[in-house]
Structures are given as C-alpha cells and as structure tokens.
Write a protein that holds these residues in place. Structure first.
Motif, PDB file in Angstrom:
ATOM      1  N   ILE A 120       0.831  -1.210   0.000  1.00 22.67           N
ATOM      2  CA  ILE A 120       0.000   0.000   0.000  1.00 22.67           C
ATOM      3  C   ILE A 120       0.863   1.257   0.000  1.00 22.67           C
ATOM      4  CG2 ILE A 120      -1.678   1.327   1.341  1.00 22.67           C
ATOM      5  CD1 ILE A 120      -2.770  -1.428   2.309  1.00 22.67           C
ATOM      6  N   VAL A 121       1.940   1.272   0.791  1.00 19.12           N
ATOM      7  CA  VAL A 121       2.834   2.437   0.824  1.00 19.12           C
ATOM      8  C   VAL A 121       3.497   2.639  -0.538  1.00 19.12           C
ATOM      9  CG1 VAL A 121       4.975   3.346   1.813  1.00 19.12           C
ATOM     10  CG2 VAL A 121       3.238   2.357   3.309  1.00 19.12           C
ATOM     11  N   SER A 122       3.891   1.550  -1.202  1.00 24.62           N
ATOM     12  CA  SER A 122       4.463   1.657  -2.552  1.00 24.62           C
ATOM     13  C   SER A 122       3.444   2.239  -3.522  1.00 24.62           C
ATOM     14  CB  SER A 122       4.924   0.282  -3.031  1.00 24.62           C
ATOM     15  OG  SER A 122       5.872  -0.270  -2.151  1.00 24.62           O
ATOM     16  N   PHE A 123       2.210   1.757  -3.429  1.00 23.80           N
ATOM     17  CA  PHE A 123       1.106   2.249  -4.235  1.00 23.80           C
ATOM     18  C   PHE A 123       0.871   3.735  -3.959  1.00 23.80           C
ATOM     19  CE2 PHE A 123      -3.696   2.619  -3.678  1.00 23.80           C
ATOM     20  CZ  PHE A 123      -3.963   2.967  -4.988  1.00 23.80           C
ATOM     21  N   PRO A 172       1.364  -0.672 -16.896  1.00 28.94           N
ATOM     22  CA  PRO A 172       2.026  -1.016 -15.623  1.00 28.94           C
ATOM     23  C   PRO A 172       1.468  -0.226 -14.433  1.00 28.94           C
ATOM     24  CG  PRO A 172       3.656  -0.803 -17.359  1.00 28.94           C
ATOM     25  CD  PRO A 172       2.370  -0.318 -17.931  1.00 28.94           C
ATOM     26  N   ILE A 173       1.107   1.042 -14.667  1.00 28.74           N
ATOM     27  CA  ILE A 173       0.539   1.838 -13.577  1.00 28.74           C
ATOM     28  C   ILE A 173      -0.830   1.310 -13.200  1.00 28.74           C
ATOM     29  CG2 ILE A 173      -0.368   4.127 -12.974  1.00 28.74           C
ATOM     30  CD1 ILE A 173       1.936   5.344 -14.510  1.00 28.74           C
ATOM     31  N   VAL A 178      -4.307  -1.738  -9.385  1.00 29.01           N
ATOM     32  CA  VAL A 178      -5.177  -2.876  -9.074  1.00 29.01           C
ATOM     33  C   VAL A 178      -4.577  -3.699  -7.933  1.00 29.01           C
ATOM     34  CG1 VAL A 178      -6.141  -5.029  -9.954  1.00 29.01           C
ATOM     35  CG2 VAL A 178      -6.187  -2.968 -11.380  1.00 29.01           C
ATOM     36  N   VAL A 179      -3.270  -3.967  -8.019  1.00 31.70           N
ATOM     37  CA  VAL A 179      -2.598  -4.716  -6.947  1.00 31.70           C
ATOM     38  C   VAL A 179      -2.683  -3.944  -5.632  1.00 31.70           C
ATOM     39  CG1 VAL A 179      -0.371  -5.596  -6.128  1.00 31.70           C
ATOM     40  CG2 VAL A 179      -1.056  -5.935  -8.519  1.00 31.70           C
ATOM     41  N   GLY A 180      -2.420  -2.644  -5.690  1.00 32.29           N
ATOM     42  CA  GLY A 180      -2.503  -1.817  -4.490  1.00 32.29           C
ATOM     43  C   GLY A 180      -3.903  -1.780  -3.918  1.00 32.29           C
ATOM     44  N   SER A 181      -4.908  -1.746  -4.779  1.00 30.83           N
ATOM     45  CA  SER A 181      -6.298  -1.719  -4.327  1.00 30.83           C
ATOM     46  C   SER A 181      -6.700  -3.031  -3.668  1.00 30.83           C
ATOM     47  CB  SER A 181      -7.228  -1.423  -5.518  1.00 30.83           C
ATOM     48  OG  SER A 181      -6.959  -0.149  -6.061  1.00 30.83           O
ATOM     49  N   ALA A 183      -4.568  -5.071  -2.164  1.00 31.53           N
ATOM     50  CA  ALA A 183      -3.866  -5.055  -0.871  1.00 31.53           C
ATOM     51  C   ALA A 183      -4.605  -4.179   0.131  1.00 31.53           C
ATOM     52  CB  ALA A 183      -2.435  -4.564  -1.064  1.00 31.53           C
ATOM     53  N   LEU A 184      -5.110  -3.034  -0.342  1.00 33.61           N
ATOM     54  CA  LEU A 184      -5.876  -2.142   0.527  1.00 33.61           C
ATOM     55  C   LEU A 184      -7.129  -2.836   1.036  1.00 33.61           C
ATOM     56  CD1 LEU A 184      -6.381   0.709   1.710  1.00 33.61           C
ATOM     57  CD2 LEU A 184      -7.569   1.266  -0.428  1.00 33.61           C
ATOM     58  N   ALA A 185      -7.807  -3.571   0.174  1.00 36.27           N
ATOM     59  CA  ALA A 185      -9.021  -4.282   0.578  1.00 36.27           C
ATOM     60  C   ALA A 185      -8.727  -5.292   1.687  1.00 36.27           C
ATOM     61  CB  ALA A 185      -9.656  -4.970  -0.629  1.00 36.27           C
ATOM     62  N   PHE A 186      -7.669  -6.096   1.500  1.00 37.96           N
ATOM     63  CA  PHE A 186      -7.301  -7.066   2.539  1.00 37.96           C
ATOM     64  C   PHE A 186      -6.903  -6.355   3.837  1.00 37.96           C
ATOM     65  CE2 PHE A 186      -6.762 -10.226  -0.925  1.00 37.96           C
ATOM     66  CZ  PHE A 186      -7.438 -11.288  -0.332  1.00 37.96           C
ATOM     67  N   HIS A 187      -6.157  -5.270   3.698  1.00 38.07           N
ATOM     68  CA  HIS A 187      -5.711  -4.507   4.868  1.00 38.07           C
ATOM     69  C   HIS A 187      -6.914  -3.977   5.659  1.00 38.07           C
ATOM     70  CE1 HIS A 187      -2.534  -2.299   7.020  1.00 38.07           C
ATOM     71  NE2 HIS A 187      -3.371  -1.278   7.067  1.00 38.07           N
ATOM     72  N   LEU A 188      -7.894  -3.439   4.954  1.00 40.88           N
ATOM     73  CA  LEU A 188      -9.077  -2.879   5.604  1.00 40.88           C
ATOM     74  C   LEU A 188      -9.981  -3.961   6.182  1.00 40.88           C
ATOM     75  CD1 LEU A 188     -10.033  -0.085   3.043  1.00 40.88           C
ATOM     76  CD2 LEU A 188      -8.969   0.218   5.283  1.00 40.88           C
ATOM     77  N   SER A 189     -10.002  -5.131   5.551  1.00 41.23           N
ATOM     78  CA  SER A 189     -10.882  -6.201   6.034  1.00 41.23           C
ATOM     79  C   SER A 189     -10.510  -6.626   7.452  1.00 41.23           C
ATOM     80  CB  SER A 189     -10.818  -7.416   5.093  1.00 41.23           C
ATOM     81  OG  SER A 189      -9.552  -8.064   5.174  1.00 41.23           O
TER      82      SER A 189
END
Length: 236
Positions: A120-123, A172-173, A178-181, A183-189
């Motif tokens: 997420i921080v990379s994103f 690539p962006i 999508v990957v960051g999103s 990861a964000l979903a799992f993080h928030l869950s």
C-alpha cells in the motif's frame, strides 16, 4: 502523554485512531475519483465533473487545513504499525517463524498486515508522484486550462482529468493500482474491525457486526479504486 506514545496500548490506540481517520479520507477520495466515470451519466462533457471536484478541493481553505493533518495521520499510522509489528515479531522469537507455518485459525490479512502495508505504501508513493506532486506544482506538467460548471457558474482551472486519464493509459501503472487496491481491501478487512476493537468495541454483540462491516468497507474502497483505474484504461 509520554505513556500514550511509548506504552504498547497507547501505540495501538494511536495506530487505530489514525487508521479509522484515514478510512474517512479514503471514502472522500473515492467519491471524488468516481467523478472520472460519471460525466456521461449526468450530461457533462468528459472530465468536467472531475475537474470541478479538483477545483473545489484546491480552492477550499478547509482542505488546506486538513492536508497536513492527513499527512500526520499517514505518518503516525505507518510508524506505529512498524513499531508494533517488529515488537510482536521480537516477542514471539525466531522459533515462531522457523517452521514457516502460519497460525491456524487466523485470517490471511491479520497474518500479512506488514506485507500488505508495504504494498500500500508503494502504491501511495506512485500515486503521490503521479498526481499530487504534479497538481501541487512540485513536478512540472503541461496543464491546459479548461472550463467546467462549478456551483451554478462556469469556472476555469487546470485540466486535471487529462493528467489522470493519460496516467491510467499506462498499463504497468494500472496493474500497480489494481494490486494496491487489492492489498488495501485485505488490509481494511482486518484493520477496520481491529481498530474498533482497540478502542473498546470488542463485545460479543458488536464484533460480528464490525467484521461484516469491515468486509463491506474493504470491497467498496478496494474494489472502487481498482474499477476506476481499469475503467479509465479500457473505456475512456
């Protein structure tokens, strides 16, 4: 105050409160980003709704006050997340990781919050470099001036929509978003209900409800940002 900053429970509380505050910001950010897709629905020319939203955020004095608070919230959340993670790793000792086995009965997001946080921080860093730094003038970009409806009148401002649209034409962006999103979903869950648990909403009645709400929040925010990036790449 010193105990709040140094004691384990104080650090957890600061991490939880800052995280819940940042979730509110994410909903506001998603609402603004949804304008990227809605011009045709409301009869506007492409980009007008988003440009109006960016103009409102850029000229609103309240936003100028909130921005440094948001920055502080992100810093607190990241710093205390790292401190608590490494404290937990140290407390468990190397033998807890020697077998490579995960703890049974513990959800994926809970076991991988550090990895998810790094993604997420990379994103976030890419997002800041591509959009925030350019829109604030820290990185040069050719900003055309356009007109758009704003509070019942026509206003002029930078064509922020063209910047976003052009950025989301780079595959690539889009993949990173999508990957960051995800990861964000799992993080928030995990993070949403865990934050409320830390501040005391951890009784048998509320925990199942909060875990259900956490999944809804994760799907809306993570899914929303991913869909917007993909839609811009595929259809706009």
């Amino acid at each position: 105050m010193s105990n709040l900053l140094t004691a384990s429970i104080g650090r957890k509380l600061l991490m939880s409160v800052s995280g819940l505050f940042l979730i509110l910001f994410l909903f506001v950010h998603l609402f603004l980003n949804s304008f990227l897709l809605l011009d045709g629905v409301f009869g506007f020319e492409q980009g007008q709704m988003f440009n109006a939203g960016v103009h409102f955020m850029g000229t609103n004095p309240l936003i100028k006050i909130v921005e440094p608070i948001l920055a502080l919230g992100f810093i607190l959340h990241i710093v205390y997340s790292l401190i608590l993670t490494f404290q937990n790793m140290k407390a468990r000792g190397p033998q807890a990781y020697a077998s490579g086995k995960k703890t049974s009965g513990v959800e994926f997001a809970s076991q991988n919050m550090l990895v998810l946080g790094i993604v997420i921080v990379s994103f976030l860093a890419v997002h800041i470099l591509n959009f925030y730094m350019k829109m604030k003038g820290f990185i040069a970009w050719e900003a055309a001036e356009v007109e758009f409806p704003f509070l019942g009148n026509m206003a002029k401002g930078e064509d922020a929509y063209s910047l976003v649209n052009a950025t989301f034409k780079v595959l690539p962006i889009v993949i990173l978003y999508v990957v960051g999103s995800v990861a964000l979903a799992f993080h928030l869950s995990h993070g949403f209900w865990s934050g409320f648990q830390t501040i005391g909403w951890n009784n048998a009645t509320w925990m199942p409800r909060l875990k259900c709400i956490s999944n809804i929040v994760a799907i809306i925010l993570g899914g929303g940002f991913a869909v917007i990036a993909l839609a811009q790449y595929l259809f706009f």
